[in-house]
Design an enzyme around this catalytic site. Structure first.
Site, mmCIF file in Angstrom:
data_model
loop_
_atom_site.group_PDB
_atom_site.id
_atom_site.type_symbol
_atom_site.label_atom_id
_atom_site.label_comp_id
_atom_site.label_asym_id
_atom_site.label_seq_id
_atom_site.Cartn_x
_atom_site.Cartn_y
_atom_site.Cartn_z
ATOM 1 N N SER A 172 8.029 4.612 17.124
ATOM 2 C CA SER A 172 6.733 4.128 17.598
ATOM 3 C C SER A 172 6.890 3.688 19.041
ATOM 4 O O SER A 172 7.398 2.607 19.316
ATOM 5 C CB SER A 172 6.268 2.956 16.724
ATOM 6 O OG SER A 172 6.140 3.404 15.394
ATOM 7 N N LEU A 173 6.457 4.548 19.947
ATOM 8 C CA LEU A 173 6.670 4.261 21.370
ATOM 9 C C LEU A 173 5.443 3.550 21.945
ATOM 10 O O LEU A 173 5.554 2.456 22.492
ATOM 11 C CB LEU A 173 6.960 5.586 22.092
ATOM 12 C CG LEU A 173 7.505 5.485 23.511
ATOM 13 C CD1 LEU A 173 8.780 4.671 23.580
ATOM 14 C CD2 LEU A 173 7.737 6.886 24.087
ATOM 15 N N HIS A 174 4.306 4.169 21.857
ATOM 16 C CA HIS A 174 3.001 3.590 22.190
ATOM 17 C C HIS A 174 2.774 3.216 23.650
ATOM 18 O O HIS A 174 1.659 2.822 24.023
ATOM 19 C CB HIS A 174 2.703 2.358 21.315
ATOM 20 C CG HIS A 174 2.682 2.632 19.854
ATOM 21 N ND1 HIS A 174 2.060 3.735 19.310
ATOM 22 C CD2 HIS A 174 3.225 1.973 18.799
ATOM 23 C CE1 HIS A 174 2.208 3.724 17.987
ATOM 24 N NE2 HIS A 174 2.929 2.677 17.660
ATOM 25 N N GLU A 201 0.821 -1.216 0.000
ATOM 26 C CA GLU A 201 0.000 0.000 0.000
ATOM 27 C C GLU A 201 0.848 1.257 0.000
ATOM 28 O O GLU A 201 1.929 1.280 0.571
ATOM 29 C CB GLU A 201 -0.847 0.039 1.275
ATOM 30 C CG GLU A 201 -1.861 -1.056 1.356
ATOM 31 C CD GLU A 201 -2.677 -0.969 2.640
ATOM 32 O OE1 GLU A 201 -2.387 -0.094 3.480
ATOM 33 O OE2 GLU A 201 -3.587 -1.773 2.785
ATOM 34 N N CYS A 215 3.148 8.355 1.809
ATOM 35 C CA CYS A 215 3.546 7.335 2.774
ATOM 36 C C CYS A 215 3.848 6.046 2.001
ATOM 37 O O CYS A 215 2.968 5.508 1.319
ATOM 38 C CB CYS A 215 2.395 7.118 3.761
ATOM 39 S SG CYS A 215 2.677 5.766 4.907
ATOM 40 N N GLY A 270 5.816 -2.565 6.961
ATOM 41 C CA GLY A 270 7.212 -2.945 7.064
ATOM 42 C C GLY A 270 8.002 -2.118 8.049
ATOM 43 O O GLY A 270 7.560 -1.061 8.487
ATOM 44 N N GLU A 271 9.168 -2.642 8.413
ATOM 45 C CA GLU A 271 10.065 -1.948 9.325
ATOM 46 C C GLU A 271 11.257 -1.437 8.497
ATOM 47 O O GLU A 271 12.137 -2.215 8.119
ATOM 48 C CB GLU A 271 10.521 -2.920 10.422
ATOM 49 C CG GLU A 271 11.643 -2.421 11.297
ATOM 50 C CD GLU A 271 11.421 -1.010 11.878
ATOM 51 O OE1 GLU A 271 10.315 -0.713 12.346
ATOM 52 O OE2 GLU A 271 12.369 -0.217 11.849
ATOM 53 N N CYS A 283 -1.413 -3.912 14.934
ATOM 54 C CA CYS A 283 -1.115 -3.556 13.545
ATOM 55 C C CYS A 283 -1.560 -4.634 12.556
ATOM 56 O O CYS A 283 -1.351 -5.825 12.782
ATOM 57 C CB CYS A 283 0.385 -3.312 13.406
ATOM 58 S SG CYS A 283 0.881 -2.824 11.747
ATOM 59 N N ASN A 285 -6.360 2.839 15.059
ATOM 60 C CA ASN A 285 -7.229 2.482 13.936
ATOM 61 C C ASN A 285 -7.791 1.089 14.149
ATOM 62 O O ASN A 285 -7.066 0.178 14.526
ATOM 63 C CB ASN A 285 -6.423 2.501 12.633
ATOM 64 C CG ASN A 285 -6.135 3.908 12.177
ATOM 65 O OD1 ASN A 285 -7.030 4.749 12.128
ATOM 66 N ND2 ASN A 285 -4.885 4.182 11.884
ATOM 67 N N CYS A 305 5.323 -7.744 7.520
ATOM 68 C CA CYS A 305 6.236 -7.291 8.569
ATOM 69 C C CYS A 305 6.327 -8.390 9.615
ATOM 70 O O CYS A 305 5.377 -9.139 9.810
ATOM 71 C CB CYS A 305 5.678 -6.012 9.203
ATOM 72 S SG CYS A 305 6.716 -5.293 10.486
ATOM 73 N N CYS A 324 3.609 -6.269 16.169
ATOM 74 C CA CYS A 324 2.887 -5.334 17.045
ATOM 75 C C CYS A 324 1.406 -5.747 17.123
ATOM 76 O O CYS A 324 0.783 -6.030 16.097
ATOM 77 C CB CYS A 324 3.013 -3.901 16.532
ATOM 78 S SG CYS A 324 4.718 -3.319 16.504
ATOM 79 N N CYS A 366 -3.364 1.852 8.148
ATOM 80 C CA CYS A 366 -2.293 0.896 7.829
ATOM 81 C C CYS A 366 -2.777 -0.524 7.532
ATOM 82 O O CYS A 366 -3.383 -1.149 8.363
ATOM 83 C CB CYS A 366 -1.322 0.813 8.994
ATOM 84 S SG CYS A 366 -1.251 2.304 9.968
ATOM 85 N N SER A 376 10.099 5.938 10.045
ATOM 86 C CA SER A 376 9.441 5.524 11.279
ATOM 87 C C SER A 376 9.909 4.126 11.672
ATOM 88 O O SER A 376 9.925 3.210 10.855
ATOM 89 C CB SER A 376 7.922 5.520 11.063
ATOM 90 O OG SER A 376 7.251 5.131 12.241
HETATM 91 N N1 SAH Z 1 7.537 -0.317 11.317
HETATM 92 C C1 SAH Z 1 7.524 1.108 11.443
HETATM 93 C C2 SAH Z 1 6.697 1.826 10.390
HETATM 94 C C3 SAH Z 1 5.407 1.261 9.944
HETATM 95 S S1 SAH Z 1 3.983 1.453 10.932
HETATM 96 C C4 SAH Z 1 7.047 1.502 12.818
HETATM 97 O O1 SAH Z 1 6.653 0.635 13.582
HETATM 98 O O2 SAH Z 1 7.137 2.668 13.153
HETATM 99 C C5 SAH Z 1 3.595 3.168 10.954
HETATM 100 C C6 SAH Z 1 2.934 3.609 12.272
HETATM 101 O O3 SAH Z 1 1.582 3.158 12.376
HETATM 102 C C7 SAH Z 1 3.659 3.053 13.503
HETATM 103 O O4 SAH Z 1 3.758 4.055 14.481
HETATM 104 C C8 SAH Z 1 2.689 1.977 13.953
HETATM 105 O O5 SAH Z 1 2.892 1.650 15.296
HETATM 106 C C9 SAH Z 1 1.354 2.619 13.657
HETATM 107 N N2 SAH Z 1 0.215 1.713 13.638
HETATM 108 C C10 SAH Z 1 0.155 0.438 13.221
HETATM 109 N N3 SAH Z 1 -1.074 -0.067 13.375
HETATM 110 C C11 SAH Z 1 -1.835 0.915 13.902
HETATM 111 C C12 SAH Z 1 -3.204 1.016 14.286
HETATM 112 N N4 SAH Z 1 -4.044 -0.020 14.178
HETATM 113 N N5 SAH Z 1 -3.605 2.194 14.787
HETATM 114 C C13 SAH Z 1 -2.784 3.249 14.897
HETATM 115 N N6 SAH Z 1 -1.490 3.216 14.558
HETATM 116 C C14 SAH Z 1 -1.010 2.059 14.069
#
Ligand code: SAH
Length: 348
Positions: A217-219, A92, A105, A162-163, A119, A293, A112, A116, A336, A194
């Site tokens: 991506s800290l979260h 995508e 983007c 992807g990472e 995701c 999301n 990936c 996570c 995503c 990212s």
């Molecule tokens: N692998 C990299 C980049 C791809 S993901 C990373 O982890 O940063 C891009 C961003 O979208 C990351 O911050 C990821 O944590 C976030 N993301 C993935 N799924 C999501 C979701 N369901 N809701 C909100 N953010 C999400």
């Protein structure tokens, strides 16, 4: 095997053409056709000698992506593409419109393996890395669409599936071509990578002293919570990640960006906000709060609007530069991995 013209940086293209017996200056000409004039085909490169065009056609490839689906948001003009690669894998790419310009983007891998928990991109695991040229073709496809309206991509975010730091060399090669004054000429500070938090790669990137923005991506603000959401935290915990982030700032002078997806009941209390503020206290950064999301396979709900407001207000009160990310393309599957996942569901 033929080479992809989009896989090569300008110095690489020079070496390659010289190795084919061509003059070095031809590389810049070809490069301009690829990136400035956005030729779709070798035959468009009309000022190249026929012999060179024949050689390129015989030994190199150009566009290998095929558009499978496109969704356009009627609300905010967000465009989401689903592209098929030569091996049938799908990825995508998204075009987003902001008041400061147009960003694209791009994806860096098919699928990936970071795992996570919130995701969609990681659901089927990692299929393969993308080549630099495949990342580039996503951007070019977007720019070509924008060309029809005389518009230009102003920033690029490697935030698709992807990472990126796991596909390090391809990502750097892509960035070199994007930022090349003879290429797409987008400034380094308009490129954001990212990462899930691959600590050794953050040090490596810092030592290259480029002006790229690093988004992390800290979260979550404590290891217990983060490890539950992101398996990578078991390899690189928050303390080691933040140490690498400080190093990145010291080496590059670039303010960091942190992504924090708010998930109801998991990481969204005021106490979480205070822990987060403590962690980031001495680091020049910006926090992007993202209402999580919805992903059908993941049973997670969004933090209610009022609580999001309270969370961001608390961060700001504590001196953290934080904003809530505006939702783009809410009327299409722009989040995503959603278009790809939908497409995959239709195939079964
Ligand atoms: N692998 C990299 C980049 C791809 S993901 C990373 O982890 O940063 C891009 C961003 O979208 C990351 O911050 C990821 O944590 C976030 N993301 C993935 N799924 C999501 C979701 N369901 N809701 C909100 N953010 C999400």
């Amino acid at each position: 095997m033929s080479v992809s013209l989009y896989d090569m940086t300008l110095p690489e293209l020079e070496l390659w053409l010289v190795s084919q017996g061509e003059a070095k200056y031809r590389a810049k000409q070809v490069f301009h056709w690829l990136y400035k004039r956005r030729a779709a085909d070798v035959d468009d490169m009309t000022d190249l000698p026929q012999v060179l065009r024949d050689r390129l056609r015989a030994t190199a490839t150009m566009m290998t992506l095929r558009e499978v689906a496109r969704q356009v948001s009627t609300e905010d003009g967000t465009v989401k593409f689903l592209f098929a690669l030569y091996d049938g894998s799908t990825i995508e790419t998204v075009i987003m419109r902001h008041d400061y310009g147009i960003s694209v983007c791009v994806s860096s891998q098919v699928g990936c393996k970071m795992g996570c928990k919130f995701c969609a991109s990681t659901l089927g695991g990692l299929i393969r890395h993308l080549s630099a040229g495949e990342i580039m073709q996503q951007l070019l496809a977007c720019q070509r669409l924008l060309d029809q309206r005389g518009e230009r991509v102003s920033s690029v975010v490697l935030m698709g599936s992807g990472e990126p730091l796991e596909n390090y060399e391809a990502v750097i090669r892509f960035i070199d071509t994007v930022t090349d004054p003879d290429g797409l000429q987008i400034g380094q500070r308009h490129i954001t990578v990212s990462t899930v938090g691959l600590v050794p790669a953050i040090y490596r990137l810092a030592d290259e002293r480029r002006g790229i923005t690093l988004a992390v991506s800290l979260h979550a603000a404590d290891d217990e919570t983060r490890s539950k959401m992101m398996p990578v935290n078991k390899a690189y915990d928050i303390a080691s990640l933040l140490k690498a982030c400080h190093y990145y700032y010291d080496r590059t002078g670039r303010r960091l960006s942190f992504e924090y997806a708010l998930i109801r009941g998991h990481n969204d209390s005021l106490q979480d906000a205070r822990k987060l503020a403590d962690l980031l206290e001495s680091l020049p950064c910006h926090v992007n709060l993202i209402p999580v999301n919805y992903v059908p396979e993941r049973n997670l709900s969004r933090t209610p609007r009022e609580q999001i407001k309270a969370f961001v207000t608390e961060l700001q009160r504590l001196g953290v530069n934080a904003t809530v990310r505006r939702e783009m393309g809410a009327d299409i599957a722009a989040a995503c991995g959603q278009l790809r996942a939908e497409h995959a569901r239709e195939q079964v």
